[in-house]
Enzyme design. Structure first.
Site, PDB file in Angstrom:
ATOM      1  N   GLY A   1       0.812  -1.188   0.000  1.00 33.77           N
ATOM      2  CA  GLY A   1       0.000   0.000   0.000  1.00 33.77           C
ATOM      3  C   GLY A   1       0.861   1.259   0.000  1.00 33.77           C
ATOM      4  CE  LYS A   2      -2.125   5.302   4.049  1.00 35.64           C
ATOM      5  NZ  LYS A   2      -2.459   3.926   4.371  1.00 35.64           N
ATOM      6  CB  THR A   3       3.222   2.762   4.591  1.00 36.31           C
ATOM      7  OG1 THR A   3       2.295   3.716   5.121  1.00 36.31           O
ATOM      8  CG2 THR A   3       4.478   2.764   5.441  1.00 36.31           C
TER       9      THR A   3
ATOM     10  CB  SER B   1      -5.067  13.199   3.669  1.00 38.99           C
ATOM     11  OG  SER B   1      -5.454  14.534   3.810  1.00 38.99           O
TER      12      SER B   1
END
Length: 173
Positions: free
Chosen positions: A1-3, A70
């Site tokens: 994912g994003k991380t 966010s």
């Protein structure tokens, strides 16, 4: 994912002589933002603080990768404005991953806890609303592309907009 994408990109950039740092939930929520929960007001303050830290890093010449949920467009717009008013670039990367895929990958158990009602307000669609970006700079579809392909997409964009030198744009594959 994003991380995962963010830390892999950070590793690649630093190994190629680019000063870079990733801000993510673990290194921010256990320190700077440990006083914040997941209410809408706290989420807004969380992103505001992250935006300020990212701006300071960018002002010091580092590439700052911020890997966060966010949830509110207005918060993302405020961080973009903060950077632009400082004459610093801002790139919004939308990691467009279906909720089902996020739940399947749930390495930290957050989605499971949200479903059980242990955590409220994740703002990722699991138990609270998420406002997807209207016009992000980059879209990564992690169910369609590998981690390396996602990294390539981000790297090429950062080179194209002058954040990174074009010589950095070698492929990960």
């Amino acid at each position: 994912g994003k991380t995962t994408i963010s830390f892999a990109l950070e590793s690649y950039l630093t190994s190629n002589g680019i000063c870079c740092y990733t801000l993510d939930g673990d290194n921010i929520r256990h320190g700077l933002n440990k006083d914040l929960g997941f209410s809408p007001e706290h989420c807004t303050e969380n992103i505001r603080r992250i935006g300020e830290v990212a701006r300071l890093f960018a002002d010091a010449g580092l590439v700052c990768l911020s890997s966060f949920i966010s949830p509110f467009r207005s918060d993302r717009e405020q961080v973009r404005k903060l950077h632009e008013e400082s004459g610093l670039p801002f790139v919004e990367v939308y990691v467009d991953t279906p909720l089902k895929a996020c739940e399947e990958r749930d390495t930290k158990g957050l989605y499971k806890k949200a479903k059980q009602g242990i955590i409220k307000g994740l703002y990722d669609g699991a138990d609270s609303a998420y406002e997807p970006p209207v016009n992000p700079d980059v879209v990564l579809k992690t169910t369609e592309y590998s981690r390396e392909e996602c990294m390539d997409i981000v790297l090429k964009h950062l080179c194209a907009c002058g954040i990174l030198p074009s010589s950095t744009g070698n492929s990960f594959r």
